[in-house]
Design an enzyme around this catalytic site. Structure first.
Site, short mmCIF file in Angstrom:
data_model
loop_
_atom_site.label_atom_id
_atom_site.label_comp_id
_atom_site.label_asym_id
_atom_site.label_seq_id
_atom_site.Cartn_x
_atom_site.Cartn_y
_atom_site.Cartn_z
CD GLU A 1 -2.89 -1.32 2.23
OE1 GLU A 1 -2.44 -0.98 3.34
OE2 GLU A 1 -3.98 -1.87 2.10
CG HIS B 1 -3.70 0.30 6.78
ND1 HIS B 1 -5.05 0.45 7.02
CD2 HIS B 1 -3.56 -0.94 6.21
CE1 HIS B 1 -5.69 -0.63 6.61
NE2 HIS B 1 -4.81 -1.48 6.11
CG HIS C 1 -6.56 -4.57 9.60
ND1 HIS C 1 -5.93 -5.71 9.14
CD2 HIS C 1 -6.40 -3.64 8.62
CE1 HIS C 1 -5.42 -5.48 7.94
NE2 HIS C 1 -5.68 -4.23 7.61
#
Length: 269
Positions: free
Chosen positions: A119, A142, A144
């Protein structure tokens, strides 16, 4: 082989903080297997010796051209690498990259040939914009967060600022420490340029963005700042989910109470 960190205490401190945050992401259950990414602009720590370092990889394409990044350097978590391993051995599970003069490609210079996150375009486009506007933001994270991702499966929460106001209302600290709230990006293919573009749009108004059914992306002045904002949003989501599990809809702070707090603490919204 000598590490790029040797004799550079400021750079080592930054990498140590990245490792610390990676550990928090894993401990919170937000970074299964190789999930999540971290990139930090380390250009301020680059000296002439680093500039003269030869590449240890082939030249790789970013997938877009970012003029603001000419001659910049980044620490990047490696693709396929685990956060729990990044926490223990950051220079074996991440690498330092140099953006080349064409502003569309990069090469790895230290310590090992660890390919950056898949990413990377999303991260670098955000970094380029931060340089362009002079924000001083150096880090992107980033990850989760379980409850936040779960909430993104409900269409009612994906409307603009619905989730922001709900999370703010759960506990006063959320608005105090994440005063811009949570931007929303409807589902896009992970690692795609489209996801990067939509994220960039949301980051005009927010410091943290929800990727629907995927995770969150945050920018910060340093890696701990980015983590802290995700952390407070996650706490609010946990409070909401726990109240629902107890069988009731949490009342939350009223709009009047949140407005009072915004005035008292000089918050932007």
């Amino acid at each position: 082989m000598k590490s790029i960190l040797e004799g550079r205490p400021a750079l080592k401190k930054t990498v140590d903080e990245i490792a610390e945050v990676a550990g928090y992401l894993w401990q919170n259950g937000w970074a299964e297997r190789n999930g999540g990414n971290i990139t930090v602009n380390i250009t301020e720590y680059v000296d002439d010796e680093i500039k003269a370092m030869p590449a240890i990889s082939e030249v790789k394409q970013i997938g877009t051209t970012l003029p603001q990044l000419k001659g910049t350097y980044f620490f990047c978590k490696g693709t396929g690498k685990r956060m729990r391993d990044l926490a223990r051995r950051p220079m074996e599970n991440g690498s330092v990259i140099r953006i080349l003069d064409d502003c569309a490609s990069y090469e790895i210079i230290a310590d090992n040939v660890v390919m950056p996150t898949s990413e990377l375009p999303s991260h670098l486009m955000v970094h380029a914009h931060q340089i362009e506007i002079g924000s001083g933001y150096k880090a992107t994270v980033h990850t989760h967060p379980i409850e936040l991702v779960a909430m993104s499966h409900s269409k009612k929460f994906m409307e603009k600022d619905v989730l922001t106001n709900l999370l703010w209302s759960m506990i006063p600290e959320t608005k105090a420490f994440c005063p811009l709230g949570l931007g929303i990006v409807p589902y896009e293919l992970p690692s795609s340029i489209k996801l990067a573009e939509e994220t960039l749009k949301q980051l005009e108004d927010y410091d943290v963005v929800m990727w629907e059914k995927h995770g969150v992306f945050a920018k910060g002045k340093d890696v701990m700042d980015a983590f802290d904002q995700i952390d407070v949003l996650s706490k609010s989501a946990k409070i909401y989910v726990n109240a629902k599990a107890m069988g009731f809809e949490p009342e939350g702070m009223s709009q009047a109470q949140m407005k009072e707090m915004s005035v008292a603490f000089n918050l932007p919204k």
